[in-house]
Scaffold this active site. Structure first.
Site, short mmCIF file in Angstrom:
data_model
loop_
_atom_site.label_atom_id
_atom_site.label_comp_id
_atom_site.label_asym_id
_atom_site.label_seq_id
_atom_site.Cartn_x
_atom_site.Cartn_y
_atom_site.Cartn_z
CB THR A 12 31.66 32.24 41.68
OG1 THR A 12 32.47 33.33 42.13
CG2 THR A 12 30.46 32.75 40.91
N GLY A 13 33.00 29.74 43.18
CA GLY A 13 34.13 29.13 43.89
C GLY A 13 33.74 28.76 45.31
N GLY A 14 32.52 28.24 45.45
CA GLY A 14 31.95 28.03 46.80
C GLY A 14 32.10 26.64 47.35
CB THR A 15 33.34 23.45 46.11
OG1 THR A 15 34.60 23.77 45.50
CG2 THR A 15 32.24 23.54 45.07
CB SER A 16 37.27 24.77 48.62
OG SER A 16 38.49 24.95 49.27
N GLY A 17 37.17 26.48 51.23
CA GLY A 17 37.74 27.68 51.84
C GLY A 17 36.73 28.70 52.32
CB SER A 138 43.88 39.52 47.35
OG SER A 138 45.12 39.31 48.00
CE1 TYR A 151 45.03 35.80 43.75
CE2 TYR A 151 46.38 37.06 45.29
CZ TYR A 151 45.25 36.30 45.02
OH TYR A 151 44.34 36.05 46.02
N1 LIG Z 1 43.56 32.06 51.01
C1 LIG Z 1 44.02 33.30 51.11
O1 LIG Z 1 44.92 33.60 51.92
C2 LIG Z 1 43.45 34.38 50.24
C3 LIG Z 1 43.85 35.70 50.51
C4 LIG Z 1 43.31 36.73 49.74
C5 LIG Z 1 42.38 36.46 48.76
N2 LIG Z 1 42.01 35.18 48.51
C6 LIG Z 1 40.99 34.96 47.48
O2 LIG Z 1 39.86 34.35 48.07
C7 LIG Z 1 39.20 33.49 47.13
C8 LIG Z 1 39.03 32.11 47.73
O3 LIG Z 1 40.27 31.68 48.23
P1 LIG Z 1 40.43 30.36 49.13
O4 LIG Z 1 41.86 30.33 49.58
O5 LIG Z 1 39.36 30.27 50.16
O6 LIG Z 1 40.21 29.28 47.99
P2 LIG Z 1 40.23 27.70 47.95
O7 LIG Z 1 39.99 27.07 49.29
O8 LIG Z 1 41.43 27.30 47.18
O9 LIG Z 1 38.93 27.45 47.05
C9 LIG Z 1 38.85 27.92 45.76
C10 LIG Z 1 37.45 27.62 45.27
O10 LIG Z 1 37.26 28.19 43.98
C11 LIG Z 1 36.92 27.16 43.06
N3 LIG Z 1 37.48 27.57 41.78
C12 LIG Z 1 38.79 27.69 41.42
N4 LIG Z 1 38.88 28.09 40.15
C13 LIG Z 1 37.60 28.26 39.70
C14 LIG Z 1 37.03 28.64 38.47
N5 LIG Z 1 37.79 28.92 37.40
N6 LIG Z 1 35.69 28.70 38.38
C15 LIG Z 1 34.90 28.40 39.42
N7 LIG Z 1 35.38 28.01 40.61
C16 LIG Z 1 36.72 27.93 40.73
C17 LIG Z 1 37.51 25.89 43.65
O11 LIG Z 1 36.86 24.71 43.21
P3 LIG Z 1 37.37 23.95 41.86
O12 LIG Z 1 38.86 23.88 41.94
O13 LIG Z 1 36.68 22.63 41.89
O14 LIG Z 1 36.91 24.81 40.73
C18 LIG Z 1 37.19 26.13 45.12
O15 LIG Z 1 35.82 25.95 45.38
C19 LIG Z 1 40.06 33.58 45.85
O16 LIG Z 1 39.53 34.57 45.00
C20 LIG Z 1 41.42 34.02 46.36
O17 LIG Z 1 42.16 34.68 45.39
C21 LIG Z 1 42.53 34.14 49.22
#
Ligand SMILES: NC(=O)c1ccc[n+]([C@@H]2O[C@H](COP(=O)([O-])OP(=O)(O)OC[C@H]3O[C@@H](n4cnc5c(N)ncnc54)[C@H](OP(=O)(O)O)[C@@H]3O)[C@@H](O)[C@H]2O)c1
Length: 244
Positions: A12-17, A138, A151
């Site tokens: 899930t949330g697999g379109t980015s990052g 996280s 968060y």
């Molecule tokens: N980046 C960091 O430093 C970090 C650190 C610790 C944990 N995390 C966790 O890691 C995960 C991914 O983070 P990331 O930074 O790689 O994210 P990201 O690049 O911002 O990507 C987020 C992804 O989730 C999708 N998304 C957001 N809200 C959603 C929803 N309600 N339902 C389904 N998809 C949803 C987005 O697409 P759409 O917007 O099109 O839905 C996108 O594909 C998150 O759970 C975040 O809390 C991140």
């Protein structure tokens, strides 16, 4: 032979990052992946970038009807699931307790806590015994960083889910682990100002921010038989930030 040859994974949330990076790695390792996100154009781009063995399903993880549609699609295309990586999450910094809005609290808990729970609950009827569930938590839940308390608390709940569900699903040999990224150069963290970025780098024992490949490799470990004796843990992937 790949580490996930013939496996079916839902991300899930697999379109980015980090989740997109994980989907690419899973496919390289032989899996078929279903990825989700809310925006169709991002979904189309991600499906194109992954290139093969992928289906994109537009679904908001906070919306239970969307989750039902996701799993109906998986059922009709593949009939079962081996791996779930529940990664959809939102994280806004800069919200101290004194100025936190009701909407921020509701949205955060709704997606991270409730969304993660129902993503897993609704996957279970399709999951094969012996499968692997990975919850994206996280490292923020391990420390008291200012401005992200709701968060961090939501992610602490996610970590706790892994413990309880590992226990509840042990008879089906389904392993449940959480994975806690530190500051990773993606999503919200990619946009943090240079000063804050330099501060975090100075605090990380390994001397750099994480990259999405660091996370994909760790999720692959938890998804594959390499971690066959591992369940209920929180794998912290933060360059040592929270522990040193
Ligand atoms: N980046 C960091 O430093 C970090 C650190 C610790 C944990 N995390 C966790 O890691 C995960 C991914 O983070 P990331 O930074 O790689 O994210 P990201 O690049 O911002 O990507 C987020 C992804 O989730 C999708 N998304 C957001 N809200 C959603 C929803 N309600 N339902 C389904 N998809 C949803 C987005 O697409 P759409 O917007 O099109 O839905 C996108 O594909 C998150 O759970 C975040 O809390 C991140």
């Amino acid at each position: 032979m790949g580490k996930l040859e013939g496996k079916v994974a839902v991300i899930t949330g697999g379109t980015s990052g980090m989740a997109l990076e994980t989907a690419k790695l899973f496919v390289e390792e032989g899996a078929y992946v279903f990825i989700t996100g809310r925006r169709q154009e991002k979904l189309d781009e991600a499906v194109k970038a992954i290139g093969r063995n992928v289906t994109g399903v537009r679904a908001d993880s906070a919306n239970l009807a969307d989750l039902d549609r996701l799993y109906e699609k998986v059922k009709s295309e593949k009939g079962h699931i081996d791996i779930v990586f529940a990664s959809a999450g939102n994280g806004e910094v800069g919200h101290p307790i004194g100025s936190m809005s009701e909407k921020l609290v509701d949205d955060t808990l709704n997606l991270i806590v409730r969304g993660t729970l129902f993503t897993v609950q609704k996957a279970l009827p399709l999951m094969r015994d012996g499968g692997s569930i990975i919850l994206n938590a996280s490292a923020s839940h391990l420390k008291g960083y200012p401005g992200i308390s709701v968060y961090a608390a939501a992610k602490a709940a996610v970590r706790s889910f892994a413990r309880s569900w590992a226990s509840e699903l042990k008879d089906r040999k389904i392993r449940v682990n959480s994975m806690s990224p530190g500051v990773i150069d993606s999503g919200a963290s990619a946009a943090i100002p240079k000063e804050a970025r330099d501060f975090f780098v100075s605090q990380v024992p390994l001397g750099r921010l994480g990259v999405t490949k660091d996370i994909a490799a760790s999720v692959l470990y938890l998804a594959s038989d390499d971690s066959s004796y591992t369940t209920a843990i929180d794998l912290v992937v933060d360059g040592g930030l929270a522990h040193v």
